[in-house]
Design a protein around this motif. Structure first.
Motif, PDB file in Angstrom:
ATOM      1  N   UNK A 142      41.948  33.016  57.120  1.00 52.81           N
ATOM      2  CA  UNK A 142      40.596  33.567  57.012  1.00 52.81           C
ATOM      3  C   UNK A 142      40.008  33.156  55.666  1.00 52.81           C
ATOM      4  N   UNK A 143      39.265  32.060  55.655  1.00 54.62           N
ATOM      5  CA  UNK A 143      38.725  31.533  54.393  1.00 54.62           C
ATOM      6  C   UNK A 143      37.361  30.913  54.664  1.00 54.62           C
ATOM      7  N   UNK A 144      36.386  31.247  53.828  1.00 52.95           N
ATOM      8  CA  UNK A 144      35.038  30.724  54.018  1.00 52.95           C
ATOM      9  C   UNK A 144      34.237  30.878  52.736  1.00 52.95           C
ATOM     10  N   UNK A 145      33.039  30.271  52.731  1.00 57.26           N
ATOM     11  CA  UNK A 145      32.144  30.417  51.595  1.00 57.26           C
ATOM     12  C   UNK A 145      30.796  30.920  52.093  1.00 57.26           C
ATOM     13  N   UNK A 146      30.050  31.548  51.184  1.00 62.06           N
ATOM     14  CA  UNK A 146      28.701  32.002  51.494  1.00 62.06           C
ATOM     15  C   UNK A 146      27.856  31.871  50.238  1.00 62.06           C
ATOM     16  N   UNK A 147      26.711  31.200  50.362  1.00 63.77           N
ATOM     17  CA  UNK A 147      25.846  30.890  49.221  1.00 63.77           C
ATOM     18  C   UNK A 147      24.613  31.792  49.255  1.00 63.77           C
ATOM     19  N   UNK A 148      24.264  32.345  48.103  1.00 60.32           N
ATOM     20  CA  UNK A 148      23.124  33.259  47.980  1.00 60.32           C
ATOM     21  C   UNK A 148      21.815  32.544  48.293  1.00 60.32           C
ATOM     22  N   UNK A 195      39.241  44.936  55.148  1.00 62.55           N
ATOM     23  CA  UNK A 195      38.483  43.755  55.545  1.00 62.55           C
ATOM     24  C   UNK A 195      39.423  42.559  55.569  1.00 62.55           C
ATOM     25  N   UNK A 196      39.281  41.652  56.544  1.00 61.22           N
ATOM     26  CA  UNK A 196      40.221  40.541  56.664  1.00 61.22           C
ATOM     27  C   UNK A 196      39.826  39.276  55.920  1.00 61.22           C
ATOM     28  N   UNK A 197      38.561  39.148  55.497  1.00 62.86           N
ATOM     29  CA  UNK A 197      38.044  37.855  55.064  1.00 62.86           C
ATOM     30  C   UNK A 197      38.663  37.399  53.741  1.00 62.86           C
ATOM     31  N   UNK A 198      38.470  36.124  53.448  1.00 68.81           N
ATOM     32  CA  UNK A 198      38.816  35.577  52.144  1.00 68.81           C
ATOM     33  C   UNK A 198      37.851  34.467  51.807  1.00 68.81           C
ATOM     34  N   UNK A 199      37.671  34.209  50.514  1.00 70.75           N
ATOM     35  CA  UNK A 199      36.827  33.099  50.098  1.00 70.75           C
ATOM     36  C   UNK A 199      37.706  31.866  49.871  1.00 70.75           C
ATOM     37  N   UNK A 200      37.204  30.867  49.119  1.00 70.66           N
ATOM     38  CA  UNK A 200      37.919  29.596  49.053  1.00 70.66           C
ATOM     39  C   UNK A 200      39.069  29.591  48.053  1.00 70.66           C
ATOM     40  N   UNK A 201      39.337  30.750  47.450  1.00 71.00           N
ATOM     41  CA  UNK A 201      40.537  30.935  46.636  1.00 71.00           C
ATOM     42  C   UNK A 201      41.288  32.142  47.179  1.00 71.00           C
ATOM     43  N   UNK A 202      42.567  32.336  46.820  1.00 72.46           N
ATOM     44  CA  UNK A 202      43.306  33.498  47.316  1.00 72.46           C
ATOM     45  C   UNK A 202      42.546  34.793  47.040  1.00 72.46           C
TER      46      UNK A 202
END
Length: 497
Positions: A485-491, A420-427
């Motif tokens: 590739x950096x993003x956030x997603x909230x529940x 998977x390529x994605x990443x969140x707001x930290x490494x």
């Protein structure tokens, strides 16, 4: 582990194929031969003994479900002939495991950014955080303008963290949004933060700033766009330039490993996940906790079927009760929506050799090693206890990784067998379960745990992995950072107005 199949636990009645097996090939084990009855892909299971319908299939030393039909020895065991044993909430008893876990003195350090409140960041970035999705465009425009103007000289990056919320939400969803946005604003990987509000949203900007609690007012600033006379870009850039001037003077300093906090996550798992990457990450988690550091395991639905192992590792009865609530509350969430608690694994998991949620959970939970559980966190909570923590969040990759980062982790260790390529707001450091994935997707993957199957001893690979994590903590960019590739997603659970 340099062989063609593995029996993970002596009591197992299946083996896992480390390469594809053809129909008619023989598995030689304990002086006996088992003929493979169907072509079986790598990562998948072959039955060692004849079982009747309803009998448990054992892997990792625990049941991973029951046979749906009578099966002969040599049968390829998969989701078509194996069914989960999971159903509903349970009553649990606490049987604490007295496993010796010793603290270790280690002089090794990583190079991080010591913040004014004592927390340590592994990056020094400028972040723009919208209080509401309506100002996402402004936040992105500000981020790209600052990055172009400064060329990020003296800092690691500039990012705007887009999300869809901050308004039209009620009760729990509204609080979840506020908590995660608060956690991002306060995260030590940011050297400066501009909070951008609209002004009329439910997540009122001034109230949100009060919600932050005690924070560094020189590092965190607010702009409410409806209150700006004229061009909000001019006002926002003036604030960002001041934040940048301060952050660009920050320098890395030597920090003990006890200041390191990592999130433990898996996604796109396969039949090798519980054999290679997850055990490697579990060994690292134990390594870090033994040195006073912190790791967090989440993906609560992917604990179902292995939860008693975690419960019995709780350091005290209070933590046990919190873990029981963690599990049963998430089961109630599934049931309240009319969904079965065993509705997992994904199509990709099944194709990779994972047949039931118990199969997935027993592999997934290996990421947290053998350390005692010292803390249990609700969704959106920030870390307060060092050591191994459990965190309430779903299995969804983006939501869970964001939750780990929000809790205060500086890095997410993400194991994957499918990629998977994605990443969140930290490494977000990707660890492949197999060497084929590492070779095919070197632009996604940071480390290859598949070397365990290729014959590299765990101790040797762990040493290499420790050095890699320390390098990332000290500034080496992960693949997701290099790719942008950096993003956030909230529940989200409830009503949208």
């Amino acid at each position: 582990m340099n062989k063609s199949f593995i029996k993970i636990n002596p009591v197992d009645n299946v083996v896992v194929c480390l390469r594809p097996f053809k129909k008619g090939e023989l598995l030689e084990l304990d002086g006996k031969n088992v003929e493979v009855l169907q072509d079986t892909p790598a990562g998948h299971k072959v039955l060692l003994t004849t079982v009747r319908a309803g009998a448990d299939i054992i892997k990792y030393g625990y049941p991973i479900g029951h046979a749906q039909v009578d099966m002969e020895a040599g049968t390829w065991v998969n989701e078509k002939n194996l069914k989960t044993n999971l159903s509903g909430t349970l009553t649990y008893e606490y049987h604490p495991v007295e496993e010796a876990f010793k603290k270790v003195v280690d002089e090794r350090t990583f190079m991080g950014y010591r913040r004014s409140n004592g927390e340590v960041g592994v990056r020094n970035e400028i972040w723009i955080v919208p209080t509401v999705g309506c100002v996402n465009g402004i936040a992105e425009h500000l981020a790209t303008t600052l990055a172009a103007e400064t060329n990020c000289k003296g800092i690691d990056a500039v990012h705007a963290w887009h999300h869809n919320y901050g308004c039209s939400q009620l009760s729990g969803d509204h609080e979840n949004t506020r908590k995660v946005l608060r956690d991002i604003v306060l995260h030590p990987n940011a050297g400066g933060v501009l909070v951008v509000g609209l002004g009329c949203e439910n997540n009122q900007p001034i109230d949100f700033m009060d919600f932050l609690g005690d924070y560094d007012h020189d590092r965190v600033q607010l702009m409410v766009t409806q209150e700006v006379d004229g061009d909000e870009m001019e006002t926002g850039m003036a604030i960002l330039r001041k934040l940048y001037a301060r952050a660009s003077k920050d320098v890395r300093v030597a920090c003990p490993l006890s200041d390191l906090r990592v999130g433990l996550k898996c996604g796109g798992s396969d039949g090798f996940s519980g054999i290679t990457a997850n055990p490697l990450v579990g060994e690292f988690s134990d390594f870090l906790v033994a040195r006073g550091g912190t790791s967090i395991l989440t993906e609560v639905p992917e604990m179902f079927g292995a939860e008693t192992i975690l419960m019995d590792r709780c350091a005290n009865e209070r933590l046990f009760e919190q873990t029981v609530h963690l599990i049963n509350d998430f089961k109630d969430y599934f049931l309240s929506h009319g969904e079965p608690v065993g509705e997992n694994p994904s199509p990709g998991n099944k194709a990779g050799g994972i047949s039931t949620l118990e199969d997935k959970a027993l592999g997934c939970t290996q990421k947290c090693g053998r350390a005692p559980v010292s803390g249990v966190l609700e969704y959106g909570d920030r870390l307060s206890e060092k050591g191994l923590n459990l965190l309430s969040a779903p299995g969804n990759d983006l939501v869970a990784a964001t939750a780990l980062a929000s809790a205060g982790c500086q890095i997410v260790l993400f194991t994957t067998g499918r990629g998977t390529p994605f990443g969140t707001f930290i490494p977000t450091m990707k660890i492949s379960t197999n060497s084929d994935l590492f070779a095919r997707k070197s632009n996604w993957i940071d480390f290859n745990a598949g070397e365990l199957v290729d014959g590299i001893p765990m101790e040797e690979l762990l040493s290499k992995f420790v050095n890699k994590v320390i390098a990332v903590a000290s500034g080496e960019r992960t693949r997701n950072e290099e790719n942008g590739y950096r993003e956030i997603s909230i529940f989200k659970n409830g009503v949208t107005l």
